[in-house]
Design a protein around this motif. Structure first.
Motif, PDB file in Angstrom:
ATOM      1  N   LEU A  48       1.162  -1.936  -0.172  1.00  0.00           N
ATOM      2  CA  LEU A  48      -0.103  -0.343  -0.282  1.00  0.00           C
ATOM      3  C   LEU A  48       1.086   1.248   0.552  1.00  0.00           C
ATOM      4  O   LEU A  48       0.582   2.344  -1.098  1.00  0.00           O
ATOM      5  N   ASN A  49       2.249   1.224   0.593  1.00  0.00           N
ATOM      6  CA  ASN A  49       3.333   1.951   0.508  1.00  0.00           C
ATOM      7  C   ASN A  49       3.735   2.467  -0.494  1.00  0.00           C
ATOM      8  O   ASN A  49       4.245   3.889  -0.872  1.00  0.00           O
ATOM      9  N   ILE A  50       3.083   1.576  -1.667  1.00  0.00           N
ATOM     10  CA  ILE A  50       4.622   2.093  -2.860  1.00  0.00           C
ATOM     11  C   ILE A  50       3.628   1.973  -3.481  1.00  0.00           C
ATOM     12  O   ILE A  50       3.498   2.652  -4.366  1.00  0.00           O
ATOM     13  N   VAL A  51       2.171   1.783  -3.629  1.00  0.00           N
ATOM     14  CA  VAL A  51       1.259   2.480  -4.398  1.00  0.00           C
ATOM     15  C   VAL A  51       0.609   3.385  -4.221  1.00  0.00           C
ATOM     16  O   VAL A  51       0.107   3.970  -5.480  1.00  0.00           O
ATOM     17  N   SER A  52       0.387   3.627  -3.286  1.00  0.00           N
ATOM     18  CA  SER A  52       0.021   5.472  -2.853  1.00  0.00           C
ATOM     19  C   SER A  52       0.489   6.433  -3.317  1.00  0.00           C
ATOM     20  O   SER A  52      -0.345   7.553  -4.053  1.00  0.00           O
ATOM     21  N   PRO A  53       1.974   6.353  -3.426  1.00  0.00           N
ATOM     22  CA  PRO A  53       2.826   8.068  -4.378  1.00  0.00           C
ATOM     23  C   PRO A  53       2.172   7.359  -6.321  1.00  0.00           C
ATOM     24  O   PRO A  53       1.991   8.648  -6.939  1.00  0.00           O
ATOM     25  N   LYS A  54       2.318   6.551  -6.324  1.00  0.00           N
ATOM     26  CA  LYS A  54       1.659   6.087  -8.304  1.00  0.00           C
ATOM     27  C   LYS A  54       0.770   6.975  -8.326  1.00  0.00           C
ATOM     28  O   LYS A  54       0.194   7.269  -8.903  1.00  0.00           O
ATOM     29  N   ILE A  55      -0.598   6.514  -7.180  1.00  0.00           N
ATOM     30  CA  ILE A  55      -2.156   7.268  -7.370  1.00  0.00           C
ATOM     31  C   ILE A  55      -1.888   8.622  -7.425  1.00  0.00           C
ATOM     32  O   ILE A  55      -2.777   9.186  -7.685  1.00  0.00           O
ATOM     33  N   VAL A  90      -8.737  15.333  -8.324  1.00  0.00           N
ATOM     34  CA  VAL A  90      -7.693  15.246  -7.521  1.00  0.00           C
ATOM     35  C   VAL A  90      -8.440  15.139  -6.257  1.00  0.00           C
ATOM     36  O   VAL A  90      -7.553  14.250  -5.446  1.00  0.00           O
ATOM     37  N   GLY A  91      -9.945  15.951  -5.722  1.00  0.00           N
ATOM     38  CA  GLY A  91     -10.024  15.499  -4.593  1.00  0.00           C
ATOM     39  C   GLY A  91     -10.080  13.483  -4.243  1.00  0.00           C
ATOM     40  O   GLY A  91     -10.031  13.593  -2.540  1.00  0.00           O
ATOM     41  N   GLN A  92     -11.288  13.274  -4.979  1.00  0.00           N
ATOM     42  CA  GLN A  92     -11.157  11.818  -5.095  1.00  0.00           C
ATOM     43  C   GLN A  92      -9.720  11.291  -5.100  1.00  0.00           C
ATOM     44  O   GLN A  92      -9.587  10.029  -4.361  1.00  0.00           O
ATOM     45  N   ILE A  96      -8.924   8.969  -1.937  1.00  0.00           N
ATOM     46  CA  ILE A  96      -8.321   7.657  -2.058  1.00  0.00           C
ATOM     47  C   ILE A  96      -6.933   7.217  -1.207  1.00  0.00           C
ATOM     48  O   ILE A  96      -6.409   6.257  -0.890  1.00  0.00           O
ATOM     49  N   VAL A  97      -5.822   8.307  -1.609  1.00  0.00           N
ATOM     50  CA  VAL A  97      -4.354   8.035  -1.196  1.00  0.00           C
ATOM     51  C   VAL A  97      -4.542   8.141   0.365  1.00  0.00           C
ATOM     52  O   VAL A  97      -4.192   7.309   0.976  1.00  0.00           O
TER      53      VAL A  97
END
Length: 166
Positions: A48-55, A90-92, A96-97
């Motif tokens: 989850l920590n890896i995926v978050s910056p990508k999103i 952007v808010g959505q 999610i992040v």
């Protein structure tokens, strides 16, 4: 210091490393499912920590694209009052992040709590076994070895094992 500790003494190499490791693993065996769950929780937290910056990068891209469109419109001579940025999207993405980071934190916290509980149980069993072993030793052994040294080594080793497991 390269080949010594802070006091200048040489660092002792572990004797019988693999047999000792196997014995420690045998102490973990009753909690093998908890250990596996803990490893799984750690993997999910890291993922989850890896995926978050990508999103989060998608939000940055949306903002950049909106600014770029606004600059292009101004170059064409169009008068714009605001840049065409989709702040709802952007808010959505930001929500999610934030949710992903909260989930990651919860998985990490759960993993730490679980491993702390397991390590305390393992150290308790180790101490019980040590106490039984000390009771079985002949008096002659205590005459030849310092009791304080034995207890100090035991306490330090138990603390190291507990810290390693956590």
């Amino acid at each position: 210091m390269r080949n010594g500790n802070r006091r200048g003494k040489p660092v002792e190499k572990a004797r019988h490393f693999w047999p000792t490791t196997k014995r420690l693993i045998s102490y973990l065996r009753p909690w093998k499912w908890g250990v596996l769950l803990s490893i799984l929780m750690a993997i999910v937290s890291v993922a989850l920590n890896i995926v978050s910056p990508k999103i989060l990068g998608q939000a940055t891209t949306d903002i950049y694209d909106g600014i770029l469109k606004g600059v292009q419109q101004m170059k064409l001579g169009l008068h714009i009052t605001k840049y065409p940025i989709d702040f709802n999207h952007v808010g959505q993405i930001c929500l999610i992040v934030v949710a992903l980071y909260i989930l990651s934190g919860l998985f990490s916290f759960g993993q730490q709590v679980l491993m702390t509980w397991i390590s305390q149980k393992v150290v308790y069993n180790l101490r019980q076994d040590f106490k039984e072993k000390m009771g079985r030793l002949p008096i002659k052994y205590y005459d030849q070895h310092s009791n304080g040294d034995l207890m100090s080594r035991m306490v330090n080793d138990m603390d190291n094992i507990s810290g390693t497991l956590q």
